[in-house]
Design a protein around this motif. Structure first.
Motif, PDB file in Angstrom:
ATOM      1  N   TRP A 199       0.845  -1.202   0.000  1.00  0.00           N
ATOM      2  CA  TRP A 199       0.000   0.000   0.000  1.00  0.00           C
ATOM      3  C   TRP A 199       0.872   1.240   0.000  1.00  0.00           C
ATOM      4  N   LEU A 218      -6.947  -0.568  -6.985  1.00  0.00           N
ATOM      5  CA  LEU A 218      -7.414  -1.955  -6.961  1.00  0.00           C
ATOM      6  C   LEU A 218      -6.732  -2.736  -8.079  1.00  0.00           C
ATOM      7  N   GLY A 219      -6.261  -3.936  -7.741  1.00  0.00           N
ATOM      8  CA  GLY A 219      -5.662  -4.774  -8.774  1.00  0.00           C
ATOM      9  C   GLY A 219      -6.681  -5.153  -9.826  1.00  0.00           C
ATOM     10  N   ARG A 220      -7.923  -5.368  -9.406  1.00  0.00           N
ATOM     11  CA  ARG A 220      -8.989  -5.727 -10.329  1.00  0.00           C
ATOM     12  C   ARG A 220     -10.140  -4.732 -10.236  1.00  0.00           C
ATOM     13  N   CYS A 276     -10.031  -9.839   4.288  1.00  0.00           N
ATOM     14  CA  CYS A 276     -10.464  -9.805   2.890  1.00  0.00           C
ATOM     15  C   CYS A 276     -11.925  -9.361   2.779  1.00  0.00           C
ATOM     16  N   CYS A 286     -11.322 -12.240  -5.750  1.00  0.00           N
ATOM     17  CA  CYS A 286     -10.378 -11.185  -5.346  1.00  0.00           C
ATOM     18  C   CYS A 286     -10.552  -9.901  -6.159  1.00  0.00           C
ATOM     19  N   ILE A 287     -10.613  -8.754  -5.426  1.00  0.00           N
ATOM     20  CA  ILE A 287     -10.696  -7.467  -6.118  1.00  0.00           C
ATOM     21  C   ILE A 287      -9.331  -6.773  -6.176  1.00  0.00           C
ATOM     22  N   GLY A 288      -8.344  -7.369  -5.542  1.00  0.00           N
ATOM     23  CA  GLY A 288      -6.994  -6.808  -5.621  1.00  0.00           C
ATOM     24  C   GLY A 288      -6.721  -5.647  -4.693  1.00  0.00           C
ATOM     25  N   CYS A 289      -7.368  -5.635  -3.528  1.00  0.00           N
ATOM     26  CA  CYS A 289      -7.131  -4.515  -2.594  1.00  0.00           C
ATOM     27  C   CYS A 289      -5.810  -4.686  -1.851  1.00  0.00           C
ATOM     28  N   ARG A 290      -5.316  -5.914  -1.777  1.00  0.00           N
ATOM     29  CA  ARG A 290      -4.030  -6.233  -1.170  1.00  0.00           C
ATOM     30  C   ARG A 290      -3.991  -6.007   0.341  1.00  0.00           C
ATOM     31  N   TYR A 291      -5.175  -5.972   0.948  1.00  0.00           N
ATOM     32  CA  TYR A 291      -5.227  -5.847   2.403  1.00  0.00           C
ATOM     33  C   TYR A 291      -4.632  -7.104   3.048  1.00  0.00           C
TER      34      TYR A 291
END
Lengths: 387, 253
Positions: free
Chosen positions: A46, A105-107, B70, B90-95
């Motif tokens: 992040w 967001l990755g996606r 998540c 997965c939405i890719g928030c990387r939390y």
């Protein structure tokens, strides 16, 4: 050619450059991925887009719910003239936060997943719902400004009829959301530097958001008064400065109490980068403006008031960056610094925000009309400022 | 199915890297001799000098932080131990990456549609009654696979029988509420890069404490705000009415 240059005033040129760089970064981000556009890594997932675009963006929008509560719930009608710029900022702020989220967001194509895939134990899930719901509330709170301009009587009457429930829902959602951005970091007790990690993070985020909300209203009123050559509402804004003193005081006392409870004093006096940043944040962004605003001479003077509010805003930004970036770097040992593309996307978003605000302020009834215009407006019922 | 686990005895590891290679083959990952976890390496062997080699791999926590944070529930802890990741949610928030205390989940940063990558405890092999690929490949017994309770007993037995050989700690037994992967070592764990400041309780408790207050905040806050508005505005209305009455009376006189 000369005519063209004349059109291109300095700030417009700046805007065009920022947009150009931002759009190039956008292209790289969405065609080559996060790795090509950012300095994020497995060690530091992040960065600027979460730390500034999301955490600060939401916080700087806090004036909306703060002033709605002051005016509609506590019935302090004095502040009514500044409620519209505050709601506009909040609405724009949230729209831009969602926009920025699409980058981070990755996606981004799956941004809607949180609507149908629930995980109530996740703070991020709460954040997602708060953003969705509060943006809707803000759209409704902002809508009268548009309906007035368009002269749409019926929807206007409808929105006004539900003002109070709307404000209550808005205040609740903001309370949850502002604090939940702090709650995001409750899960990293071993990663975030002890100067910032506290079980009270959600409370600190909430209180500081109220403070920066007030500061932003002062800041914007001042800027727009200069941009539109409008008289500045000094008595009103000075009052708001007084509110700010009290909020900063509460914040300071809570922060001191928290340091004492956690026996974290040693970190404050240990000379290193973290303690320096902490001092900058608390000293320049909280204590200094608090003292300045407590002095009537400063508070009643436009420049003094404006500079103090600016200090509060900068201190707030520094706090959010410390929690999300610099306070985490010691642990991650990844040495993150945003790439120029990350920075250019962020500056583009800020520029879009300022442009949006300026356009709305110019073409919509956002700011209270000057004295001589006010009279004609009172005569036409749908332009009245009261609900 | 009984809960499965792995016990990694660092004193037995010779750093051959066969666990890493077996893992890559099992999961179809490109060959390579990475020393840091990344999207192409679910497990790595790190050389700490003096013939000390440390495997890094997902701990498969009992109460996984990644699953808790998540927003779309892409992580699940299965009954037999593995913590699995469902890419399609997965939405890719990387939390998950931000929150994992062991810094395990990694990301395919170079992809336009990236995903999280981490050890999946060979859950398909487990379903067939097989051990994990890495444990099967280990030639020295440094990594062994088995029932969680039995491996804990085995680790305790080793500590009891050779107290001079090991530091007296089973890493992963209590850290952040416990895991499905345990480590034994001759060298204090913090010197090998293991986080040593983790609480004994699961980390999700920390956020759950805050989240569980939401219904109260909404109920009490909503009532309080409405009540405040009601009282304050009632006072205002009464004031206006009285002023009006007074005005009418004044007019009569």
């Amino acid at each position: 050619m000369k005519k063209l240059l004349g059109l291109l005033t300095f700030w417009r040129a700046v805007l065009v450059i920022l947009l150009g760089l931002g759009l190039y970064a956008t292209y790289v981000r969405f065609t080559q991925g996060l790795g090509a556009a950012t300095n994020l890594s497995d060690q530091f997932p992040w960065g600027l887009w979460i730390g500034f675009d999301i955490l600060c963006g939401v916080g700087l929008a806090a004036g909306g719910f703060t002033l709605c509560a002051i005016v509609y719930i506590f019935n302090i009608k004095t502040f009514k003239p500044v409620i519209r710029p505050a709601v506009l900022t909040a609405f724009l702020g949230y729209l831009l936060v969602i926009f920025a989220l699409l980058y981070d967001l990755g996606r981004p194509d799956r941004i809607w997943h949180a609507i149908v895939m629930w995980n109530p134990s996740s703070v991020m899930f709460e954040v997602a719902w708060c953003v969705m719901l509060y943006t809707t509330v803000l759209a409704l709170e902002f809508s009268p400004i548009l309906f007035e301009k368009l002269g749409w009587e019926r929807p206007l009457r409808f929105v006004r009829a539900i003002t109070i429930p709307l404000v209550i829902v808005g205040v609740l959602l903001s309370t949850l959301h502002q604090s939940s951005l702090g709650s995001l970091y409750l899960i990293v007790p071993e990663k975030l530097h002890p100067l910032w990690y506290s079980s009270l993070l959600p409370v600190f985020f909430f209180v500081s958001a109220i403070g920066v909300g007030c500061a932003m209203v002062i800041f914007e009123s001042f800027m727009s008064s200069r941009a539109f050559k409008r008289e500045i509402e000094m008595p009103l804004l000075s009052q708001l400065g007084r509110v700010l003193v009290v909020i900063l005081m509460i914040y300071t006392i809570m922060k001191l109490q928290d340091l004492a409870d956690r026996r974290a004093w040693a970190y404050v006096v240990t000379p290193n980068l973290e303690s320096m940043l902490y001092w900058a944040e608390m000293g320049l962004g909280v204590l200094l403006p608090m003292i300045l605003l407590a002095i009537p001479k400063v508070r009643l003077h436009a420049t003094g008031l404006f500079s103090s509010a600016l200090l509060v805003v900068l201190g707030f930004v520094l706090n959010r960056m410390n929690v999300s970036i610099t306070g985490m770097e010691g642990w991650a040992q990844a040495g993150y610094f945003p790439s120029w593309m990350e920075i250019s996307v962020t500056t583009m978003i800020v520029a879009l925000g300022i442009t949006g605000f300026a356009l709305a302020a110019r073409y919509l009834p956002v700011f209270p009309p000057a004295e001589h215009e006010a009279k004609t407006m009172e005569e036409s019922p749908h332009m009245a400022w009261a609900e | 199915m009984a809960r499965k686990a792995m016990l990694i005895d660092i004193t037995l590891c010779v750093g051959c890297g066969l666990c890493r290679d077996a893992c890559k083959e099992q999961n179809g990952l490109p060959a390579g001799e990475e020393t840091k976890l990344n999207a192409n390496a679910y497990t790595v062997v790190q050389d700490h000098g003096n013939d000390v080699f440390v495997r890094r791999v997902c701990m498969h926590c009992e109460v996984p932080t990644c699953a808790s944070v998540c927003p779309v529930g892409a992580f699940t802890k299965t009954a037999d131990g593995p913590v699995l990741y469902e890419e399609s949610k997965c939405i890719g928030c990387r939390y998950c990456m931000q929150a994992c205390p062991y810094q395990v989940p990694t990301y395919t940063w170079d992809q336009v549609a990236p995903r999280v990558r981490k050890c999946i405890f060979c859950h398909t092999r487990l379903a067939e009654g097989l051990p994990t690929a890495c444990a099967e490949a280990c030639p020295t017994g440094a990594t062994i696979f088995g029932d969680r309770e039995e491996l804990i007993a085995e680790a305790q037995r080793r500590l009891r029988e050779e107290p001079e050989k090991y530091v007296n700690h089973i890493y992963g037994l209590n850290e952040a509420g416990g895991s499905s992967v345990f480590f034994l070592s001759a060298i204090p764990f913090e010197q090998l890069g293991f986080p040593n400041n983790l609480p004994d309780h699961p980390l999700p408790m920390l956020t759950w404490n805050a989240l569980s207050k939401i219904p109260n905040i909404v109920a009490v806050g909503g009532t309080a705000l409405y009540g405040l508005w009601w009282i304050i505005n009632r006072r205002d209305e009464v004031g206006k009415l009285q002023a009006k009455l007074k005005e009418m009376e004044d007019r009569k006189e």
